[in-house]
Motif scaffolding. Structure first.
Motif, PDB file in Angstrom:
ATOM      1  N   THR A  60       0.850  -1.184   0.000  1.00 30.94           N
ATOM      2  CA  THR A  60       0.000   0.000   0.000  1.00 30.94           C
ATOM      3  C   THR A  60       0.886   1.235   0.000  1.00 30.94           C
ATOM      4  O   THR A  60       2.059   1.172   0.351  1.00 30.94           O
ATOM      5  CB  THR A  60      -0.974  -0.006   1.190  1.00 30.94           C
ATOM      6  N   GLU A  98     -13.510   5.788   1.796  1.00 29.87           N
ATOM      7  CA  GLU A  98     -13.357   7.232   1.897  1.00 29.87           C
ATOM      8  C   GLU A  98     -14.605   7.764   2.588  1.00 29.87           C
ATOM      9  O   GLU A  98     -15.616   7.051   2.686  1.00 29.87           O
ATOM     10  CB  GLU A  98     -13.210   7.848   0.501  1.00 29.87           C
ATOM     11  N   THR A 123     -17.859   1.943   7.106  1.00 26.10           N
ATOM     12  CA  THR A 123     -16.793   1.240   7.826  1.00 26.10           C
ATOM     13  C   THR A 123     -15.456   1.936   7.621  1.00 26.10           C
ATOM     14  O   THR A 123     -14.932   1.980   6.507  1.00 26.10           O
ATOM     15  CB  THR A 123     -16.691  -0.215   7.328  1.00 26.10           C
ATOM     16  N   TRP A 124     -14.892   2.463   8.694  1.00 25.51           N
ATOM     17  CA  TRP A 124     -13.545   3.035   8.601  1.00 25.51           C
ATOM     18  C   TRP A 124     -12.528   1.985   9.024  1.00 25.51           C
ATOM     19  O   TRP A 124     -12.652   1.391  10.097  1.00 25.51           O
ATOM     20  CB  TRP A 124     -13.387   4.273   9.506  1.00 25.51           C
ATOM     21  N   GLN A 182      -8.349   0.301   7.436  1.00 26.46           N
ATOM     22  CA  GLN A 182      -7.212   0.483   6.526  1.00 26.46           C
ATOM     23  C   GLN A 182      -6.567  -0.864   6.195  1.00 26.46           C
ATOM     24  O   GLN A 182      -6.763  -1.836   6.923  1.00 26.46           O
ATOM     25  CB  GLN A 182      -6.140   1.330   7.217  1.00 26.46           C
ATOM     26  N   THR A 183      -5.757  -0.844   5.158  1.00 25.92           N
ATOM     27  CA  THR A 183      -4.969  -2.028   4.830  1.00 25.92           C
ATOM     28  C   THR A 183      -4.258  -2.527   6.091  1.00 25.92           C
ATOM     29  O   THR A 183      -4.212  -3.725   6.368  1.00 25.92           O
ATOM     30  CB  THR A 183      -3.910  -1.662   3.756  1.00 25.92           C
TER      31      THR A 183
HETATM   32  C1  WT7 Z   1      -7.670   4.981   4.120  1.00 24.04           C
HETATM   33  C2  WT7 Z   1      -7.215   3.558   4.081  1.00 24.04           C
HETATM   34  C3  WT7 Z   1     -10.219   0.011   4.284  1.00 24.04           C
HETATM   35  C4  WT7 Z   1     -10.326  -0.526   2.970  1.00 24.04           C
HETATM   36  C5  WT7 Z   1     -10.259   0.440   1.848  1.00 24.04           C
HETATM   37  C6  WT7 Z   1      -9.174   1.459   1.918  1.00 24.04           C
HETATM   38  C7  WT7 Z   1      -9.733   6.080   4.063  1.00 24.04           C
HETATM   39  C8  WT7 Z   1     -11.265   4.127   4.479  1.00 24.04           C
HETATM   40  C9  WT7 Z   1     -13.049   5.116   5.199  1.00 24.04           C
HETATM   41  C10 WT7 Z   1     -14.323   5.552   5.683  1.00 24.04           C
HETATM   42  C11 WT7 Z   1     -13.513   7.736   5.656  1.00 24.04           C
HETATM   43  C12 WT7 Z   1     -12.067   6.106   4.963  1.00 24.04           C
HETATM   44  C13 WT7 Z   1      -8.920   6.606   5.228  1.00 24.04           C
HETATM   45  C14 WT7 Z   1      -7.954   5.465   5.512  1.00 24.04           C
HETATM   46  N1  WT7 Z   1     -10.969   5.446   4.500  1.00 24.04           N
HETATM   47  N2  WT7 Z   1     -12.512   3.919   4.892  1.00 24.04           N
HETATM   48  N3  WT7 Z   1     -15.311   4.688   5.925  1.00 24.04           N
HETATM   49  N4  WT7 Z   1     -14.488   6.875   5.901  1.00 24.04           N
HETATM   50  N5  WT7 Z   1     -12.296   7.407   5.190  1.00 24.04           N
HETATM   51  O1  WT7 Z   1      -8.009   0.958   2.516  1.00 24.04           O
HETATM   52  O2  WT7 Z   1      -6.299   1.744   0.884  1.00 24.04           O
HETATM   53  O3  WT7 Z   1      -5.651   1.130   3.227  1.00 24.04           O
HETATM   54  O4  WT7 Z   1      -6.956   3.221   2.748  1.00 24.04           O
HETATM   55  O5  WT7 Z   1      -8.901   5.111   3.416  1.00 24.04           O
HETATM   56  O6  WT7 Z   1      -8.212   7.733   4.814  1.00 24.04           O
HETATM   57  O7  WT7 Z   1      -6.777   5.866   6.164  1.00 24.04           O
HETATM   58  P1  WT7 Z   1      -6.650   1.728   2.320  1.00 24.04           P
END
Ligand code: WT7
Length: 654
Positions: free
Chosen positions: A269, A393, A417-418, A420-421
């Motif tokens: 990532t 996002e 759902t918030w 991250q990888t």
């Molecule tokens: C970043 C992580 C988790 C799988 C998809 C992305 C943003 C993710 C949300 C949400 C607001 C979010 C953050 C985070 N993010 N989900 N529900 N509301 N922001 O995974 O590529 O590791 O990205 O995506 O900024 O840090 P990722």
């Protein structure tokens, strides 16, 4: 900014319906609070009991959490298990004939795969990998289209203890090469072509390019899945067809029993440097995170038809396609195509066709479908739906309301759902039968996830203030390290400035009076384009690798469908181009970036100048570039600037 302001003014609240609440796995705030209370009082007991209840262990663990080498935490370390056994074998006694995967093909036809059939396919392929010499701990790169066989390949690796590294099929040969080299992969699993939106795209040819000139010396074999009839050149002794590999292989394969901490996979990532990070996940803790969230957030029930629209190339596709749904024994849709083919009704049509109950997608997809056909959901019977989800996002309240009313008929809770990888599974999200939802907020942390918002010194901020989002206690599904780079892991995620004990997520956030979390954006140089995470430095490195380019700076600008769009400020080695010349070179650079990284990283907007705006000490003033990218006037002080005259040049996109 408009999106953020509307979020700040948002005050609509939707309580769970009595009906939903009555059947939910966690019911009412009483249910939620009781779980949180338990986690607060006996953190290890809380996670230990869940791990015993949800996971089938070959040998039970005796210690829950080992913090002796913090922040290199270990969970359930002396427990022994296999995640493929947990995903498939243990369901065979009573669910052998249950559909595990509904393969919704690009052309609209579909195929069902039962748990028994999945078991046999995984075992055959696992035996095939073994026959190639793949052993426990070896790395296997998977560069596949969204076909069930991608899941089979992942599960087969897990079955024999090999570590998979899935590379998104939209990445270019350069990205494949970097990832293969960093992980020193022994085998690559790919397909001749992928099929999406009626179009075939070569994958094997991209692998060939990544491997040409002997750049990837670790690779011994390339396994090629035949998705289309297209012939592809084979390298004698290296390449083998998937079908030839599994021919004659036994349909049983004893799982490799591994320690809970055994690395399950690496997934690259973007971060704030040019080089993507190999996020390394464990087996036991990761599985627990996946299962707990399936149960709590997706409120999983045995008769659900679950559909997560992500690609297995991203973490969402790992946790909520390849592992989580299978581990709980669900029936799930695996979708090969794109949301807009044959038209923007595709999702709704497939929901009707397969009677999907639980639908999980990204805000960017929702926004593009609103744009292309806001009325299309009404043409389909979506009454099977009971729960909706979003990820990737922040979702703007307008898109949220449309999703809620038009897709969900006002009856389905939305789980925003918030995570991250790095966190491996959902961290902040409503438990839909308990937590009231608000458009644009991911609401409250899952029980056992200790979220806080802090300032630069690591101290909690007051309710009304924003700050850095952190997680203050280790949790099972957290990444274990960055592949081959413990120092970078520690410096990035557990920085000394914050005391070295808080997991720094990289997002800024604030909480409202009810404790609801509102994500504001990234604190680092990471962009979120259509839910995909891209490092600005990564794109800058790609641009300056072009022989024409002297210097480049990349920033994001708001985009109504993608969330953010990539803007590149470029200084050529020769004169600043104008007119047709500028157009031609800009196009050349876009194609270049697509070739170096992938189409998703391609700048939308390229601007040429004689120089970048720099301070007298030579520091690029990115703040000004962000203002220019948005098309706004610079009203702040520019007196520290060495070269204010370039601002005018950089105002204009080509
Ligand atoms: C970043 C992580 C988790 C799988 C998809 C992305 C943003 C993710 C949300 C949400 C607001 C979010 C953050 C985070 N993010 N989900 N529900 N509301 N922001 O995974 O590529 O590791 O990205 O995506 O900024 O840090 P990722």
């Amino acid at each position: 900014m408009a999106a953020i302001e509307s979020v700040l003014k948002e005050n609509r609240v939707f309580e769970p319906s009595e009906d939903f609440k009555a059947h939910a796995n966690v019911s009412g705030m009483e249910g939620y609070n009781a779980l949180c209370e338990k986690a607060n009082q006996d953190y290890e007991g809380f996670w230990g009991e869940l791990a015993q209840e949800l996971i089938t262990w070959k040998k039970p663990f005796t210690q829950v959490l080992d913090e002796s080498r913090a922040p290199f935490y270990k969970w359930f370390a002396d427990g022994v298990l296999n995640i493929s056994y947990n995903s498939i074998d243990r369901h065979l006694a009573d669910k052998a004939n249950k559909t595990a995967i509904i393969y919704e093909k690009d052309d609209g036809s579909s195929e069902n795969i039962t748990y028994q059939q999945l078991y046999e396919r995984v075992c055959r392929f696992a035996n095939g990998l073994k026959s190639l010499g793949v052993q426990k701990g070896d790395r296997v790169v998977i560069y596949m289209p969204m076909v069930p066989d991608a899941v089979v390949a992942m599960q087969a690796c897990a079955r024999i203890g090999a570590i998979h590294s899935v590379v998104f099929g939209g990445f270019s040969s350069g990205a494949v090469k970097d990832r293969v080299q960093d992980a020193a992969a022994k085998v690559i699993v790919t397909a001749n072509e992928s099929v999406r939106g009626g179009k075939n795209t070569p994958l094997k040819a991209t692998v060939d390019e990544a491997l040409k000139d002997g750049d990837c010396t670790s690779v011994e074999k390339v396994v090629v899945f035949k998705r289309t009839a297209t012939e592809v050149p084979f390298t004698e002794g290296r390449d083998i067809w998937w079908d030839d590999l599994i021919a004659g292989q036994a349909a049983e394969c004893e799982p490799e029993w591994v320690d809970a901490e055994h690395p399950l996979f690496i997934l690259y990532t973007s971060g704030s440097t040019g080089k993507p990070k190999g996020v390394q996940h464990s087996t036991g803790g990761y599985l627990l995170g996946a299962m707990v969230s399936m149960k709590w957030v997706f409120d999983y029930k045995p008769d659900d038809v679950y559909w997560c629209t992500a690609d297995v190339g991203w973490i969402t596709g790992h946790t909520y396609i390849a592992y989580g749904p299978l581990a709980v024994g669900a029936t799930q849709v695996v979708f090969e195509g794109v949301p807009t083919y044959p038209d923007a009704g595709r999702f709704w049509q497939a929901i009707e066709k397969h009677k999907v109950t639980t639908f999980y997608t990204a805000p960017t997809a929702i926004r593009s479908l609103i744009k292309l056909g806001a009325d299309l959901p009404k043409q389909y019977d979506l009454s099977s739906l009971r729960l909706l989800g979003t990820v990737g996002e922040p979702i703007n309240p307008e898109a949220w309301m449309w999703y809620y009313e038009v897709v969900g008929g006002g009856r389905c809770p939305i789980v925003d759902t918030w995570w991250q990888t790095e966190t491996g599974s959902n961290m902040i999200a409503p438990l839909p039968g308990a937590v009231a939802i608000k458009p644009g907020s991911c609401t409250l942390p899952l029980p056992g996830i200790m979220v806080d918002i802090v300032d630069e010194s690591g101290a909690s901020v007051d309710q009304s203030n924003g700050g850095f989002l952190v997680i203050s206690r280790p949790f099972p599904s957290l990444l274990r390290t960055i592949w081959n780079d413990d120092a970078r892991f520690q410096a990035t995620y557990f920085p000394e400035e914050l005391g070295g004990k808080l997991y720094l997520a990289g997002d800024s956030a604030h909480r409202d009076e009810k404790g609801y979390v509102w994500i504001m954006g990234r604190i680092d140089d990471v962009l979120n384009v259509s839910g995909h995470r891209l490092g600005t430095m990564e794109i800058e490195s790609a641009l300056v690798a072009n022989p024409l380019v002297a210097e480049a700076a990349v920033v994001g600008k708001p985009h109504d469908v993608k969330g953010e769009a990539v803007v590149a400020f470029v200084i050529l080695k020769g004169d600043r181009p104008e007119g047709e010349d500028a157009k031609r070179i800009a196009q050349e650079l876009k194609t270049w970036v697509a070739h170096e990284i992938g189409k998703i990283a391609q700048p939308d907007d390229i601007r040429f100048g004689d120089n970048l705006p720099k301070t007298r000490s030579g520091k690029i003033m990115r703040r000004l570039l962000r203002t220019l990218a948005k098309g706004e006037e610079i009203t702040t002080d520019t007196s520290t600037l060495e070269n204010p005259q370039v601002l005018d040049q950089l105002k204009h996109s080509v």
